[in-house]
Write a protein that holds these residues in place. Structure first.
Motif, mmCIF file in Angstrom:
data_model
loop_
_atom_site.group_PDB
_atom_site.id
_atom_site.type_symbol
_atom_site.label_atom_id
_atom_site.label_comp_id
_atom_site.label_asym_id
_atom_site.label_seq_id
_atom_site.Cartn_x
_atom_site.Cartn_y
_atom_site.Cartn_z
ATOM 1 N N ARG A 1 0.810 -1.230 0.000
ATOM 2 C CA ARG A 1 0.000 0.000 0.000
ATOM 3 C C ARG A 1 0.832 1.263 0.000
ATOM 4 N NH1 ARG A 1 -5.188 -1.901 0.329
ATOM 5 N NH2 ARG A 1 -5.035 -4.039 0.880
ATOM 6 N N PRO A 2 1.339 1.741 -1.065
ATOM 7 C CA PRO A 2 1.365 1.052 -2.359
ATOM 8 C C PRO A 2 2.502 0.036 -2.410
ATOM 9 C CG PRO A 2 2.419 3.173 -2.569
ATOM 10 C CD PRO A 2 1.952 3.071 -1.142
ATOM 11 N N GLY A 3 2.332 -1.006 -3.232
ATOM 12 C CA GLY A 3 3.360 -2.018 -3.340
ATOM 13 C C GLY A 3 4.629 -1.464 -3.985
ATOM 14 N N ARG A 4 5.751 -1.695 -3.331
ATOM 15 C CA ARG A 4 7.023 -1.332 -3.956
ATOM 16 C C ARG A 4 8.142 -2.192 -3.404
ATOM 17 N NH1 ARG A 4 6.620 3.720 -0.886
ATOM 18 N NH2 ARG A 4 6.270 4.886 -2.791
ATOM 19 N N VAL A 5 9.220 -2.265 -4.168
ATOM 20 C CA VAL A 5 10.371 -3.056 -3.730
ATOM 21 C C VAL A 5 11.197 -2.205 -2.774
ATOM 22 C CG1 VAL A 5 12.444 -4.263 -4.472
ATOM 23 C CG2 VAL A 5 10.400 -4.307 -5.909
ATOM 24 N N THR A 6 11.380 -2.689 -1.538
ATOM 25 C CA THR A 6 12.134 -1.901 -0.562
ATOM 26 C C THR A 6 13.539 -2.424 -0.354
ATOM 27 O OG1 THR A 6 11.186 -3.259 1.185
ATOM 28 C CG2 THR A 6 10.107 -1.158 0.727
ATOM 29 N N GLU A 7 13.783 -3.637 -0.772
ATOM 30 C CA GLU A 7 15.109 -4.215 -0.512
ATOM 31 C C GLU A 7 15.412 -5.232 -1.601
ATOM 32 O OE1 GLU A 7 16.890 -3.429 2.283
ATOM 33 O OE2 GLU A 7 18.535 -4.851 2.040
ATOM 34 N N ASP A 8 16.657 -5.255 -2.042
ATOM 35 C CA ASP A 8 17.070 -6.144 -3.122
ATOM 36 C C ASP A 8 18.337 -6.857 -2.646
ATOM 37 O OD1 ASP A 8 17.771 -7.361 -5.453
ATOM 38 O OD2 ASP A 8 17.451 -5.607 -6.728
ATOM 39 N N ARG A 9 18.196 -8.102 -2.229
ATOM 40 C CA ARG A 9 19.312 -8.827 -1.618
ATOM 41 C C ARG A 9 19.886 -9.864 -2.567
ATOM 42 N NH1 ARG A 9 19.532 -9.309 4.177
ATOM 43 N NH2 ARG A 9 19.265 -7.166 4.899
ATOM 44 N N LYS A 10 21.204 -9.920 -2.656
ATOM 45 C CA LYS A 10 21.858 -11.032 -3.363
ATOM 46 C C LYS A 10 22.029 -12.182 -2.380
ATOM 47 C CE LYS A 10 23.346 -9.658 -7.581
ATOM 48 N NZ LYS A 10 21.973 -9.183 -7.851
ATOM 49 N N VAL A 11 21.813 -13.392 -2.867
ATOM 50 C CA VAL A 11 22.025 -14.570 -2.023
ATOM 51 C C VAL A 11 23.050 -15.437 -2.709
ATOM 52 C CG1 VAL A 11 20.935 -16.514 -0.867
ATOM 53 C CG2 VAL A 11 19.590 -14.488 -1.400
ATOM 54 N N ASP A 12 24.255 -15.552 -2.118
ATOM 55 C CA ASP A 12 25.285 -16.299 -2.859
ATOM 56 C C ASP A 12 25.811 -17.517 -2.116
ATOM 57 O OD1 ASP A 12 26.395 -14.599 -1.059
ATOM 58 O OD2 ASP A 12 27.312 -13.279 -2.560
ATOM 59 N N PHE A 13 24.922 -18.267 -1.474
ATOM 60 C CA PHE A 13 25.356 -19.561 -0.949
ATOM 61 C C PHE A 13 25.677 -20.472 -2.129
ATOM 62 C CE2 PHE A 13 22.005 -18.159 2.121
ATOM 63 C CZ PHE A 13 22.881 -17.744 3.105
ATOM 64 N N ALA A 14 26.691 -21.349 -1.915
ATOM 65 C CA ALA A 14 27.127 -22.219 -3.013
ATOM 66 C C ALA A 14 26.011 -23.175 -3.410
ATOM 67 C CB ALA A 14 28.365 -23.005 -2.577
ATOM 68 N N ARG A 15 25.987 -23.525 -4.712
ATOM 69 C CA ARG A 15 25.022 -24.499 -5.230
ATOM 70 C C ARG A 15 25.740 -25.814 -5.481
ATOM 71 N NH1 ARG A 15 19.602 -22.391 -5.859
ATOM 72 N NH2 ARG A 15 19.780 -20.192 -6.344
ATOM 73 N N PRO A 16 25.055 -26.936 -5.465
ATOM 74 C CA PRO A 16 23.682 -27.069 -4.995
ATOM 75 C C PRO A 16 23.590 -26.934 -3.472
ATOM 76 C CG PRO A 16 24.579 -29.221 -5.524
ATOM 77 C CD PRO A 16 25.637 -28.224 -5.877
ATOM 78 N N ARG A 17 22.569 -26.211 -3.045
ATOM 79 C CA ARG A 17 22.387 -26.049 -1.613
ATOM 80 C C ARG A 17 21.686 -27.286 -1.056
ATOM 81 N NH1 ARG A 17 20.068 -20.030 -2.676
ATOM 82 N NH2 ARG A 17 22.013 -19.195 -3.527
ATOM 83 N N THR A 18 22.029 -27.629 0.162
ATOM 84 C CA THR A 18 21.355 -28.767 0.794
ATOM 85 C C THR A 18 20.562 -28.244 1.991
ATOM 86 O OG1 THR A 18 23.169 -29.185 2.301
ATOM 87 C CG2 THR A 18 23.235 -30.315 0.176
ATOM 88 N N LEU A 19 19.767 -29.107 2.565
ATOM 89 C CA LEU A 19 18.970 -28.667 3.713
ATOM 90 C C LEU A 19 19.865 -28.290 4.882
ATOM 91 C CD1 LEU A 19 15.925 -31.030 3.447
ATOM 92 C CD2 LEU A 19 15.984 -28.554 3.135
ATOM 93 N N ASP A 20 21.095 -28.862 4.913
ATOM 94 C CA ASP A 20 22.040 -28.463 5.972
ATOM 95 C C ASP A 20 22.370 -26.979 5.864
ATOM 96 O OD1 ASP A 20 22.111 -30.992 6.988
ATOM 97 O OD2 ASP A 20 23.792 -31.628 5.721
#
Lengths: 259, 282
Positions: free
Chosen positions: B234-253
């Motif tokens: 209200r109104p919708g907007r992007v407030t934060e833009d985060r990079k996520v760089d955990f190594a792939r393939p990620r596991t549940l651990d």
């Protein structure tokens, strides 16, 4: 298990009809009702069997007339239903007109059809057609209008055209609604045909019944009624079987209950 | 229209940017009860990226999804997909919702095969291949998500988790460049959900589509995405833009490591803050 349950169901509906006839028969004998007022079922069935060679052309006439009217009505009904069902605006706009159209007593339009096309088969076909269009239009339109938007969105996101969405989602989803309406429409089409035949025709069960009641041959009039009822049941069963073949997926609850 | 094309020529959409939103506004409803679902939003997404969108309900996450999928037109601004304005192209976007929306009159195999019937280049040879090549392809994909041998089943014979697996298959069978997921695992239990995260990650590594994932589950976003957009409403907007760089393939651990919990924790506080601001303003 499944078969025996179905048999039991069919057996019970046969029993229901049979017991109704027995009560009717006994009541007529008990109260000494004259055959001119209300013939006994045994008299009616005897008349039907004895008169069958004479009745047969009329039965065929009514059946063929009804099927032609019903066939045309089905095509028009489906087309109208699709047109009305694909857009909400069309649905809202067309609904009052359809309700108004269907509210007109069909007996009132027969003289108009006779005026235009003369008496005979054509007005009967047209009456059958106009009688059966409404439930088909309403059901097809409702089926289309209530399609889940998510189902359509999946196809639209793929780039499907309106036609592809209609063909792959809208129409198959509407099939159960369509068949439900066909079972009603086919019996209504009979009503339309006979209505027109009683007013303006020289063939058909409607005509036979008019002539029979004019000459106080009440068992024959009732034999006509029975023939109509039998035809109605026959066509209902035919459509029920087709429905089961085409959209059994919509009736799976029954299957589970019976299994 | 002229203004839009002028704006387009002033900043030509890059080849690598598969999705580009320029000053997009979306307004729903008429005059008095109109509300801004999405306020002036600009966003670019690289091809092959995995973007998750999180935020309170009604913040325009699904609106962005629908814009990119071409199901919705922006009130203002321009949306480019694959270098062209939306609506102009048919690139066959894969889509899956929380409700699996399997068509009940088709078998699971026929349901999964549906995109091949619609999308080029498959649709032109659909009749020839539907019982051979395409059938094998569907079987292979069903196998991958753990639904091997279920192709002939009807949707109502499958559990919710199995339907959602089939739903993923339907979204991916035509190897779309863009995959739109709207809370696909929202109605599933924790264990099924986590299993499907890994399956989705594998499929993404295999096919490398650009993915937009709308979710309420912050762990899901952190586990799957390369990039997380936090949105406010209200109104919708992007407030934060985060990079996520955990190594792939990620596991549940991975999800129990400190960096991961720190990330979900900070995302959580951002959303809580957005919600409080919303209460103050309303």
């Amino acid at each position: 298990m499944k078969v025996s349950a179905r048999l039991r169901e069919q057996f019970s509906s046969v029993m229901l009809i049979a017991s109704l006839f027995v009560i009717w028969e006994v009541a007529c004998l008990l109260f000494n009702v004259s055959a001119i007022v209300l013939p006994r079922p045994s008299q009616i069935i005897t008349t039907l069997i004895v008169q069958l060679p004479a009745l047969w052309p009329h039965i065929l006439q009514t059946l063929v007339t009804t099927m032609i009217g019903f066939g045309i009505g089905m095509v028009i009904g489906v087309l109208l239903g699709i047109m009305v069902g694909v857009s909400r605006a069309a649905y809202n706009a067309a609904y009052p007109l359809l309700v108004g159209f269907s509210s007109i007593p069909k007996v009132a339009v027969v003289p108009i059809f006779v005026l235009w096309f003369g008496s005979g088969t054509v007005p009967a076909i047209l009456t059958a057609m106009t009688t059966c269009i409404f439930p088909i239009v309403v059901n097809v339109a409702t089926g289309l209008a209530t399609t889940e938007p998510e189902m359509e969105d999946v196809l639209k996101a793929l780039g499907a055209s309106r036609w592809q969405v209609l063909w792959n989602v809208g129409l198959p989803r509407t099939m159960p609604y369509f068949f439900a309406s066909l079972k009603i429409a086919v019996t209504l089409a009979f009503v339309g045909t006979v209505l027109s035949e009683t007013v303006a025709a020289n063939r058909g069960i409607g005509t036979v019944m008019m002539m029979a009641s004019a000459s106080f041959d009440v068992p024959l009039a009732f034999a006509g009624l029975f023939a109509l009822a039998l035809l109605g049941i026959l066509l209902y069963v035919v459509f029920a079987i087709i429905e089961q073949r085409i959209c059994g997926w919509a009736n799976r609850k029954n299957e589970f209950a019976m299994a | 229209m002229n203004q839009q094309s002028a704006a387009a020529s002033s900043s030509p959409p890059s080849r690598n940017r598969i999705v580009q939103l320029e000053d997009v506004r979306v307004r729903f409803g008429a005059d008095t009860n109109a509300f801004l679902a999405l306020d002036k939003t600009s966003l670019t997404v690289e091809a092959g990226d995995f973007v998750a969108m999180v935020g309170p309900s009604g913040c325009g996450k699904s609106t962005i999804l629908k814009l990119v999928a071409g199901l919705l037109r922006p009130t203002e601004g321009v949306v480019f997909v694959a270098g062209r304005e939306i609506g102009a192209q048919r690139i066959g976007i894969g889509m899956a919702f929380q409700n699996p929306t399997m068509l009940p009159w088709l078998s699971i195999r026929q349901n999964v095969m549906l995109p091949l019937k619609i999308v080029e280049p498959y649709s032109s040879t659909y009749r020839i291949h539907k019982n051979t090549l395409f059938r094998d392809r569907v079987e292979a994909l069903l196998e991958k998500v753990g639904l091997g041998g279920f192709g002939d089943h009807r949707p109502w014979q499958l559990s919710g988790g199995m339907l959602q697996r089939a739903n993923l298959c339907r979204a991916l069978i035509h190897e779309p460049k863009l995959l739109m997921l709207d809370e696909p695992f929202g109605a599933l239990d924790q264990f099924t959900r986590e299993e499907l995260w890994s399956i989705l990650q594998d499929l993404w590594i295999d096919q490398r589509p650009t993915v937009f994932l709308v979710t309420h589950d912050l762990r899901e976003a952190a586990f799957l995405a390369n990039r997380i957009l936090v949105m406010s409403s209200r109104p919708g907007r992007v407030t934060e833009d985060r990079k996520v760089d955990f190594a792939r393939p990620r596991t549940l651990d991975t999800t129990y490591e400190k960096d991961f919990t720190d990330l979900t924790h900070s995302l959580r506080s951002l959303i809580v803050a957005a919600k409080q601001k919303e209460k103050v303003t309303s």
